[in-house]
Write a protein that holds these residues in place. Structure first.
Motif, PDB file in Angstrom:
ATOM      1  N   GLY A 185       0.777  -1.229   0.000  1.00 33.22           N
ATOM      2  CA  GLY A 185       0.000   0.000   0.000  1.00 33.22           C
ATOM      3  C   GLY A 185       0.809   1.279   0.000  1.00 33.22           C
ATOM      4  O   GLY A 185       0.236   2.350   0.000  1.00 33.22           O
ATOM      5  N   LYS A 186       2.115   1.225   0.000  1.00 32.66           N
ATOM      6  CA  LYS A 186       2.934   2.432   0.021  1.00 32.66           C
ATOM      7  C   LYS A 186       3.743   2.533  -1.260  1.00 32.66           C
ATOM      8  O   LYS A 186       4.705   1.811  -1.448  1.00 32.66           O
ATOM      9  CB  LYS A 186       3.871   2.430   1.222  1.00 32.66           C
ATOM     10  CG  LYS A 186       3.185   2.674   2.536  1.00 32.66           C
ATOM     11  CD  LYS A 186       4.222   2.937   3.592  1.00 32.66           C
ATOM     12  CE  LYS A 186       3.542   3.410   4.858  1.00 32.66           C
ATOM     13  NZ  LYS A 186       4.526   3.832   5.829  1.00 32.66           N
ATOM     14  N   ALA A 187       3.337   3.445  -2.124  1.00 30.60           N
ATOM     15  CA  ALA A 187       4.044   3.598  -3.397  1.00 30.60           C
ATOM     16  C   ALA A 187       5.491   4.003  -3.179  1.00 30.60           C
ATOM     17  O   ALA A 187       6.374   3.590  -3.914  1.00 30.60           O
ATOM     18  CB  ALA A 187       3.329   4.624  -4.267  1.00 30.60           C
ATOM     19  N   GLU A 188       5.767   4.797  -2.133  1.00 24.29           N
ATOM     20  CA  GLU A 188       7.132   5.258  -1.885  1.00 24.29           C
ATOM     21  C   GLU A 188       8.067   4.113  -1.532  1.00 24.29           C
ATOM     22  O   GLU A 188       9.269   4.208  -1.687  1.00 24.29           O
ATOM     23  CB  GLU A 188       7.196   6.260  -0.722  1.00 24.29           C
ATOM     24  CG  GLU A 188       6.228   7.389  -0.704  1.00 24.29           C
ATOM     25  CD  GLU A 188       4.835   7.022  -0.229  1.00 24.29           C
ATOM     26  OE1 GLU A 188       4.659   6.416   0.838  1.00 24.29           O
ATOM     27  OE2 GLU A 188       3.912   7.356  -0.951  1.00 24.29           O
ATOM     28  N   SER A 189       7.526   3.018  -1.006  1.00 21.39           N
ATOM     29  CA  SER A 189       8.381   1.933  -0.556  1.00 21.39           C
ATOM     30  C   SER A 189       8.801   0.995  -1.680  1.00 21.39           C
ATOM     31  O   SER A 189       9.602   0.111  -1.464  1.00 21.39           O
ATOM     32  CB  SER A 189       7.697   1.150   0.570  1.00 21.39           C
ATOM     33  OG  SER A 189       6.452   0.676   0.147  1.00 21.39           O
ATOM     34  N   TYR A 190       8.267   1.168  -2.888  1.00 21.50           N
ATOM     35  CA  TYR A 190       8.728   0.409  -4.050  1.00 21.50           C
ATOM     36  C   TYR A 190       9.851   1.208  -4.683  1.00 21.50           C
ATOM     37  O   TYR A 190       9.623   2.281  -5.235  1.00 21.50           O
ATOM     38  CB  TYR A 190       7.607   0.212  -5.070  1.00 21.50           C
ATOM     39  CG  TYR A 190       6.482  -0.662  -4.599  1.00 21.50           C
ATOM     40  CD1 TYR A 190       6.628  -2.038  -4.541  1.00 21.50           C
ATOM     41  CD2 TYR A 190       5.263  -0.122  -4.226  1.00 21.50           C
ATOM     42  CE1 TYR A 190       5.607  -2.847  -4.122  1.00 21.50           C
ATOM     43  CE2 TYR A 190       4.221  -0.930  -3.805  1.00 21.50           C
ATOM     44  CZ  TYR A 190       4.401  -2.289  -3.753  1.00 21.50           C
ATOM     45  OH  TYR A 190       3.395  -3.091  -3.344  1.00 21.50           O
ATOM     46  N   GLN A 230       8.476   5.912  -7.113  1.00 26.93           N
ATOM     47  CA  GLN A 230       7.986   7.177  -6.604  1.00 26.93           C
ATOM     48  C   GLN A 230       7.506   8.045  -7.765  1.00 26.93           C
ATOM     49  O   GLN A 230       8.192   8.184  -8.759  1.00 26.93           O
ATOM     50  CB  GLN A 230       9.084   7.927  -5.823  1.00 26.93           C
ATOM     51  CG  GLN A 230       9.590   7.200  -4.622  1.00 26.93           C
ATOM     52  CD  GLN A 230      10.653   6.155  -4.941  1.00 26.93           C
ATOM     53  OE1 GLN A 230      11.034   5.937  -6.087  1.00 26.93           O
ATOM     54  NE2 GLN A 230      11.120   5.473  -3.903  1.00 26.93           N
ATOM     55  N   GLY A 231       6.330   8.605  -7.632  1.00 26.75           N
ATOM     56  CA  GLY A 231       5.773   9.462  -8.666  1.00 26.75           C
ATOM     57  C   GLY A 231       5.106   8.703  -9.803  1.00 26.75           C
ATOM     58  O   GLY A 231       4.534   9.317 -10.692  1.00 26.75           O
ATOM     59  N   ASP A 244      -1.228   6.816  -4.707  1.00 22.53           N
ATOM     60  CA  ASP A 244      -1.307   6.475  -3.288  1.00 22.53           C
ATOM     61  C   ASP A 244      -2.182   5.245  -3.107  1.00 22.53           C
ATOM     62  O   ASP A 244      -3.268   5.159  -3.662  1.00 22.53           O
ATOM     63  CB  ASP A 244      -1.886   7.639  -2.476  1.00 22.53           C
ATOM     64  CG  ASP A 244      -0.902   8.791  -2.359  1.00 22.53           C
ATOM     65  OD1 ASP A 244       0.313   8.548  -2.495  1.00 22.53           O
ATOM     66  OD2 ASP A 244      -1.350   9.940  -2.130  1.00 22.53           O
ATOM     67  N   GLY A 245      -1.678   4.287  -2.347  1.00 21.13           N
ATOM     68  CA  GLY A 245      -2.432   3.074  -2.062  1.00 21.13           C
ATOM     69  C   GLY A 245      -2.357   2.018  -3.147  1.00 21.13           C
ATOM     70  O   GLY A 245      -2.819   0.900  -2.952  1.00 21.13           O
ATOM     71  N   GLU A 246      -1.792   2.350  -4.290  1.00 24.76           N
ATOM     72  CA  GLU A 246      -1.665   1.373  -5.378  1.00 24.76           C
ATOM     73  C   GLU A 246      -0.560   0.385  -5.029  1.00 24.76           C
ATOM     74  O   GLU A 246       0.495   0.764  -4.538  1.00 24.76           O
ATOM     75  CB  GLU A 246      -1.337   2.099  -6.683  1.00 24.76           C
ATOM     76  CG  GLU A 246      -1.325   1.220  -7.899  1.00 24.76           C
ATOM     77  CD  GLU A 246      -1.163   2.014  -9.200  1.00 24.76           C
ATOM     78  OE1 GLU A 246      -1.423   1.424 -10.259  1.00 24.76           O
ATOM     79  OE2 GLU A 246      -0.789   3.205  -9.152  1.00 24.76           O
ATOM     80  N   ARG A 247      -0.814  -0.888  -5.270  1.00 25.51           N
ATOM     81  CA  ARG A 247       0.191  -1.887  -4.936  1.00 25.51           C
ATOM     82  C   ARG A 247       0.503  -2.769  -6.136  1.00 25.51           C
ATOM     83  O   ARG A 247      -0.344  -3.035  -6.978  1.00 25.51           O
ATOM     84  CB  ARG A 247      -0.220  -2.724  -3.734  1.00 25.51           C
ATOM     85  CG  ARG A 247      -1.452  -3.518  -3.931  1.00 25.51           C
ATOM     86  CD  ARG A 247      -1.825  -4.244  -2.648  1.00 25.51           C
ATOM     87  NE  ARG A 247      -3.090  -4.943  -2.885  1.00 25.51           N
ATOM     88  CZ  ARG A 247      -3.380  -6.111  -2.387  1.00 25.51           C
ATOM     89  NH1 ARG A 247      -2.544  -6.716  -1.601  1.00 25.51           N
ATOM     90  NH2 ARG A 247      -4.523  -6.681  -2.660  1.00 25.51           N
ATOM     91  N   ILE A 248       1.739  -3.199  -6.182  1.00 23.82           N
ATOM     92  CA  ILE A 248       2.213  -4.060  -7.254  1.00 23.82           C
ATOM     93  C   ILE A 248       1.821  -5.494  -6.929  1.00 23.82           C
ATOM     94  O   ILE A 248       2.106  -5.996  -5.849  1.00 23.82           O
ATOM     95  CB  ILE A 248       3.738  -3.929  -7.424  1.00 23.82           C
ATOM     96  CG1 ILE A 248       4.090  -2.521  -7.895  1.00 23.82           C
ATOM     97  CG2 ILE A 248       4.259  -4.984  -8.394  1.00 23.82           C
ATOM     98  CD1 ILE A 248       5.577  -2.228  -7.949  1.00 23.82           C
ATOM     99  N   LEU A 249       1.150  -6.146  -7.894  1.00 20.36           N
ATOM    100  CA  LEU A 249       0.741  -7.539  -7.726  1.00 20.36           C
ATOM    101  C   LEU A 249       1.697  -8.508  -8.411  1.00 20.36           C
ATOM    102  O   LEU A 249       1.876  -9.635  -7.966  1.00 20.36           O
ATOM    103  CB  LEU A 249      -0.671  -7.742  -8.283  1.00 20.36           C
ATOM    104  CG  LEU A 249      -1.774  -6.872  -7.677  1.00 20.36           C
ATOM    105  CD1 LEU A 249      -3.090  -7.140  -8.385  1.00 20.36           C
ATOM    106  CD2 LEU A 249      -1.896  -7.122  -6.191  1.00 20.36           C
ATOM    107  N   TRP A 250       2.283  -8.067  -9.520  1.00 20.30           N
ATOM    108  CA  TRP A 250       3.164  -8.960 -10.283  1.00 20.30           C
ATOM    109  C   TRP A 250       4.118  -8.112 -11.113  1.00 20.30           C
ATOM    110  O   TRP A 250       3.764  -7.043 -11.602  1.00 20.30           O
ATOM    111  CB  TRP A 250       2.331  -9.849 -11.202  1.00 20.30           C
ATOM    112  CG  TRP A 250       3.145 -10.697 -12.128  1.00 20.30           C
ATOM    113  CD1 TRP A 250       3.716 -11.907 -11.848  1.00 20.30           C
ATOM    114  CD2 TRP A 250       3.510 -10.384 -13.482  1.00 20.30           C
ATOM    115  NE1 TRP A 250       4.406 -12.368 -12.951  1.00 20.30           N
ATOM    116  CE2 TRP A 250       4.284 -11.452 -13.966  1.00 20.30           C
ATOM    117  CE3 TRP A 250       3.251  -9.311 -14.331  1.00 20.30           C
ATOM    118  CZ2 TRP A 250       4.806 -11.474 -15.245  1.00 20.30           C
ATOM    119  CZ3 TRP A 250       3.776  -9.337 -15.608  1.00 20.30           C
ATOM    120  CH2 TRP A 250       4.539 -10.410 -16.054  1.00 20.30           C
TER     121      TRP A 250
END
Length: 183
Positions: free
Chosen positions: A10-15, A19-20, A24-30
């Motif tokens: 849930g944290k785009a910044e942590s991927y 960043q950018g 917000d809230g989008e998560r990588i599934l694959w």
């Protein structure tokens, strides 16, 4: 919101590097890359035919011109190289582009990233919702088309069935549990 077990959820910044790009809230599934093998598709022969003509003509030219002058026959090398390029381009160029492509599926969209010298970096995203047409294209490995376009696709991915199931889940609003997804 992130939890202790999945700190990136849930944290785009942590991927790293996202960043950018992610909302917000989008998560990588694959995430994955296409198969890089050189492939000869049915339409490649018609695209390669002009190159075959150039190669044959330039070899004939060089042979005939060599009887008059070796220097004069070297002029045919230019056309020989053009012909070889046209002959190989339909099979080699798509394989090269696939080797420089990366695919990402988030809980909202499909993202195709390419990094090709001279052309530069390109990032194209395709929203996935309940109305997005999805097609599994048979192959070794299969491909997934979305949005009804040949360009909008994850081509030649070994995990096509898994990715298709994730996309169908997105369309139904049934996202995998955090312990089930594998970014």
């Amino acid at each position: 919101m992130a939890d202790a077990q999945h700190p990136r959820a849930g944290k785009a910044e942590s991927y790293g590097g996202w960043q950018g790009i992610l909302d917000d809230g989008e998560r990588i599934l694959w995430q994955g890359q296409p198969d890089r093998r050189v492939r000869f598709e049915p339409g490649d022969l018609s695209k390669a035919f002009p190159g075959l003509f150039f190669v044959c003509f330039s070899l004939f030219w060089m042979y005939q011109a060599a009887q008059a002058s070796i220097a004069f026959s070297l002029f045919g090398l230019f056309f020989l190289f053009i012909g070889i390029r046209q002959l190989l381009k339909p099979a080699i160029m798509p394989a090269y582009i696939r080797s420089r492509s990366w695919y990402t599926l988030t809980d909202r969209r499909a993202i195709v990233a390419t990094d090709i010298p001279v052309r530069g970096r390109r990032l194209v995203s395709y929203p996935i919702d309940s109305t997005t047409p999805i097609e599994l294209v048979a192959g070794d490995p299969p491909s997934i088309r979305f949005g009804g376009s040949d360009d909008a696709a994850f081509t030649f991915i070994p995990e096509a069935e898994k990715v298709l199931a994730l996309i169908r889940g997105i369309q139904r609003g049934e996202l995998p549990e955090q312990e089930d997804w594998n970014p």
